[in-house]
Enzyme design. Structure first.
Site, short mmCIF file in Angstrom:
data_model
loop_
_atom_site.label_atom_id
_atom_site.label_comp_id
_atom_site.label_asym_id
_atom_site.label_seq_id
_atom_site.Cartn_x
_atom_site.Cartn_y
_atom_site.Cartn_z
N CYS A 47 -35.04 -7.30 1.34
CA CYS A 47 -34.14 -7.51 2.49
C CYS A 47 -34.55 -8.73 3.30
CB CYS A 47 -34.22 -6.31 3.44
SG CYS A 47 -33.37 -4.86 2.85
N CYS A 51 -32.43 -7.16 8.50
CA CYS A 51 -31.56 -6.15 7.89
C CYS A 51 -31.42 -4.92 8.79
CB CYS A 51 -32.10 -5.72 6.53
SG CYS A 51 -30.98 -4.57 5.69
N CYS A 78 -30.72 -6.68 -1.40
CA CYS A 78 -30.04 -5.62 -0.64
C CYS A 78 -28.55 -5.95 -0.53
CB CYS A 78 -30.69 -5.53 0.74
SG CYS A 78 -29.79 -4.52 1.92
N CYS A 81 -27.77 -6.62 3.72
CA CYS A 81 -28.09 -7.88 4.42
C CYS A 81 -27.92 -9.10 3.52
CB CYS A 81 -29.50 -7.83 5.00
SG CYS A 81 -30.79 -7.65 3.77
ZN LIG Z 1 -31.17 -5.27 3.62
#
Ligand SMILES: [Zn+2]
Length: 365
Positions: A47, A51, A78, A81
């Site tokens: 991330c 995030c 991810c 994000c």
């Molecule tokens: Zn994330």
């Protein structure tokens, strides 16, 4: 302390706690976005520090400087994000750059509403973002662009009337209204390289070598330092190729004595009118430099913050380099973030000498 070594969960979480990047993850610090990524070993996902997902357990976290490094370690980006996408800052920089190009290509100065519509955001929001990234408002940017255009047009067109239209002005009156402010002199004088403008000057000697002081009718327009007095005069003539350079009279000799006195003992201050010519942004930087107390220094980053344009560090450095009023606009008091001296138009040794002299003078007083 490699992430791959087999260690206990508590040792691993201590290592995470010790890492300054962990605080940025916990607070979702927007300044950390783009600086690094964190991966969560239990989910196999990595991330951005910002995030919105739940903060992971510290013992499961690993940090990576780049997206590639996280992927090579076997983690997937991810979906929330989206680490592969440009950051918000990057998206804004692209947007503002395209607006700058639009302003430069427009015949007339675009309105804030027009710009906001193109950016698909509110005028207020756009104004704020534009200023944060460029250091100036859209209006100031447009004015600077026109000023550049006028200068160009004056040197490439046969008549001043042609130049006025080429620069995008559709009425003579408005051009003349603005030209004095844009050029620092009437268009005719500018076109003639300052012809019929007389500039008084004198060269003296100070502890730092030769010093040249020149003044227009508005005030001191150049203070330059060097080893060779003749070279200083040649530089002045290059800057105002057709101005009439006249040797200073008695009153002017007093001015140069005052400037030399100021260079020798800067804490006494310089109380002379300055003819400061630069863009709106340069003038803001130069004003901030004059606010740096004698005997102290500031970094380029600090100056950028003080003028409310924290992202314009490089532009601040550019404005320092463009200064032609040595010591009076104390660009020598600006140093690198690590305290290193960086460059100085008149030689880094002079910069060092000025800083040391000022520090010694204020310590003694
Ligand atoms: Zn994330």
């Amino acid at each position: 302390m490699s992430q791959r070594t087999q260690t206990s969960p508590s040792a691993r979480s201590n290592a995470t706690f010790d890492d300054p990047r962990w605080a940025a993850v916990v607070t979702r610090d927007p300044r950390a976005d783009g600086q690094f990524f964190y991966a969560v070993k239990t989910t196999g996902i990595f991330c951005r520090p910002t995030c919105g997902a739940r903060t992971p357990k510290p013992q499961n976290v690993a940090f990576y400087a780049t997206q590639d490094a996280a992927e090579q370690a076997g983690f997937r980006p991810c979906k929330r994000c989206r680490p592969g996408q440009p950051t918000l800052d990057e998206q804004r920089a692209v947007l503002v750059t395209s607006l700058c190009r639009y302003i430069e290509q427009s015949e007339v100065m675009p309105s804030l509403d027009d710009l906001a519509q193109r950016a698909q955001m509110s005028p207020h929001h756009l104004h704020r973002i534009f200023k944060a990234i460029t250091g100036v408002t859209p209006r100031a940017y447009a004015t600077a662009t026109r000023s550049r255009r006028v200068r160009n047009a004056l040197s490439h067109n046969d008549t001043i009337t042609e130049a006025i239209y080429a620069a995008g002005y559709n009425a003579n009156g408005r051009f003349y209204e603005e030209s004095d402010r844009l050029l620092g002199m009437t268009p005719k004088h500018y076109r003639n390289g300052g012809a019929h403008t007389s500039i008084r000057f004198a060269v003296g000697e100070c502890a730092l070598g030769a010093v040249l002081v020149a003044a227009s009718t508005r005030g001191i327009c150049a203070i330059t330092l060097g080893d060779d007095p003749d070279a200083l005069v040649r530089d002045l003539q290059d800057r105002f190729p057709r101005a009439e350079l006249v040797g200073g009279d008695t009153k002017f000799e007093q001015w140069i004595a005052q400037v030399i006195g100021f260079i020798e003992t800067p804490e006494q201050g310089l109380n002379l009118p300055l003819d400061v010519q630069g863009t709106a942004f340069q003038q803001r930087v130069w004003y901030a430099l004059q606010e740096i107390p004698v005997g102290t220094t500031a970094s380029y980053t600090e100056i950028a913050e003080r003028i409310g344009a924290p992202r314009s560090v490089r532009a601040v450095a550019g404005a320092c380099a463009a200064n032609t009023l040595a010591v009076a606009i104390p660009c020598h008091r600006v140093v690198r973030n690590d305290g290193g001296l960086s460059g100085y138009r008149w030689g880094v040794e002079r910069k060092r000498a000025l800083i040391e002299r000022e520090a010694a003078a204020t310590a003694a007083s």
